[in-house]
Design an enzyme around this catalytic site. Structure first.
Site, short mmCIF file in Angstrom:
data_model
loop_
_atom_site.label_atom_id
_atom_site.label_comp_id
_atom_site.label_asym_id
_atom_site.label_seq_id
_atom_site.Cartn_x
_atom_site.Cartn_y
_atom_site.Cartn_z
N ASP A 25 -44.20 -8.27 10.91
CA ASP A 25 -45.36 -9.09 11.32
C ASP A 25 -45.00 -9.83 12.61
OD1 ASP A 25 -43.49 -10.72 10.02
OD2 ASP A 25 -44.99 -12.10 9.23
N HIS B 187 -33.64 -15.20 10.25
CA HIS B 187 -34.11 -14.50 9.04
C HIS B 187 -34.15 -12.98 9.20
CE1 HIS B 187 -35.35 -18.38 7.49
NE2 HIS B 187 -36.19 -18.57 8.48
#
Ligand code: BDR
Ligand code: CA
Length: 321
Positions: free
Chosen positions: A13, A245
């Site tokens: 995303d 992340h």
């Protein structure tokens, strides 16, 4: 003898840290072949994520990788962007990249994933760094997806660490708990890369400055984007730094989890409407006996790694075009 290249479908995303993950994967192109990239709504709308991905791939010198738009809404909820303060309005820190003239793949991301999994049975790995909606949709199309693929590496969840979207839920899982529940129920070959490990690996302001003054245009772009990302994380770390992340998940998808503490345990998802919605319920009860085998285990949960992620990632980003 040269090792076989990993065949990878990357679902994302894009997103500032997704952009770093993409950069890492492209810099490892002697080890990994990205067969396709699918985008899902999350940090930005799925279409905007696809545009970002095409532009970033072009910038890194890989304009021909197929990019497919995936789900524009979550399984049960309509998409609403609420992370502009983290990723900017356009998902990549509001920097402008040169447009890509490459065309989007004619299939939707879940369709393309299923096609690739069937074409390469047992050989395709998946890396998912966004909400799991595309993977859940692919499972609806092909319920045997779990048996067809190799490993599914997911950036998401929180095992023993707190959440980042709610006190217990991490953002990717919290966005679409129904999709995550479906995936964790149907698949057994999951590597979950949760906040427990991703929050412990950071880029500092000094790393950002190295990226900014690099020769690599891709590295420079990441350095520009990170200004926004680091600004957000000041309130988390108390200093100019940001979590890595998605790149941590990307590194582990390529290098494996040999250098990690990653017990194989049962993970289920809270998809209730209660305060635990989006929580990854990891059965960590074996913690005090060095995690003995669990019969119903479906997931390696990465708690820590010996790899120096920031050093590794910085070197790879600097090596790009
Ligand atoms: C995850 O959420 C997104 O904002 C990031 O790109 C990452 O995938 C971290 O919780
Ligand atoms: Ca992401």
């Amino acid at each position: 003898m040269s090792e076989k290249k990993i065949k990878l479908y990357f679902d994302c995303d894009t997103g500032i840290d997704d952009a770093m993950a993409l950069g890492y994967l492209l810099a490892e192109s002697d080890k990994v072949d990205i067969l396709a990239i699918g985008t899902v709504c999350g940090n930005v709308a799925a279409d905007a994520g696809a545009r970002n991905t095409l532009e970033l791939a072009r910038l890194a010198g890989f304009p021909a990788i197929p990019v497919a738009v995936g789900e524009r809404d979550y399984l049960r909820q309509a998409y609403l962007c609420d992370v502009q303060h983290i990723h900017g309005d356009n998902g990549i820190g509001d920097i402008a990249l040169e447009a890509s003239h490459a065309k989007l793949a004619p299939l939707s991301a879940p369709d393309l994933l299923v096609e690739l999994a069937r074409a390469h049975p047992g050989e395709l790995d998946i890396l998912a760094t966004g909400p799991l909606t595309n993977i859940a949709k692919a499972l609806q199309l092909e319920p045997a997806l779990g048996e067809l693929i190799g490993t599914l590496t997911i950036m998401g969840g929180a095992a023993l660490a707190p959440g980042n979207r709610t006190p217990v839920a991490e953002a990717n899982i919290a966005c679409d708990p129904e999709a995550a529940a479906m995936v964790f129920k149907a698949m057994k070959n999951i590597v979950m890369v949760p906040l427990d490990v991703t929050m412990s690996h950071t880029f500092e302001e000094a790393d950002r400055l190295k990226l900014l003054s690099a020769e690599s245009r891709f590295a420079q772009a990441i350095g520009q984007m990170l200004e926004r990302y680091i600004q957000f994380y000041i309130n988390t770390y108390g200093r100019k730094a940001c979590a890595l992340h998605d790149p941590v998940a990307a590194v582990l998808a390529v290098q494996g989890i040999g250098a990690c503490l990653a017990p194989n345990v049962k993970v289920t998802i809270d998809d209730s409407d209660g305060p635990g919605r989006g929580q990854t319920l990891c059965d960590m009860r074996g913690r005090y006996m060095n995690y003995p085998p669990q019969r119903d285990a479906n997931c390696h949960v990465v708690l820590s790694t010996e790899l120096n992620m920031s050093e590794l990632l910085l070197a790879k980003l600097l090596s790009l075009a």
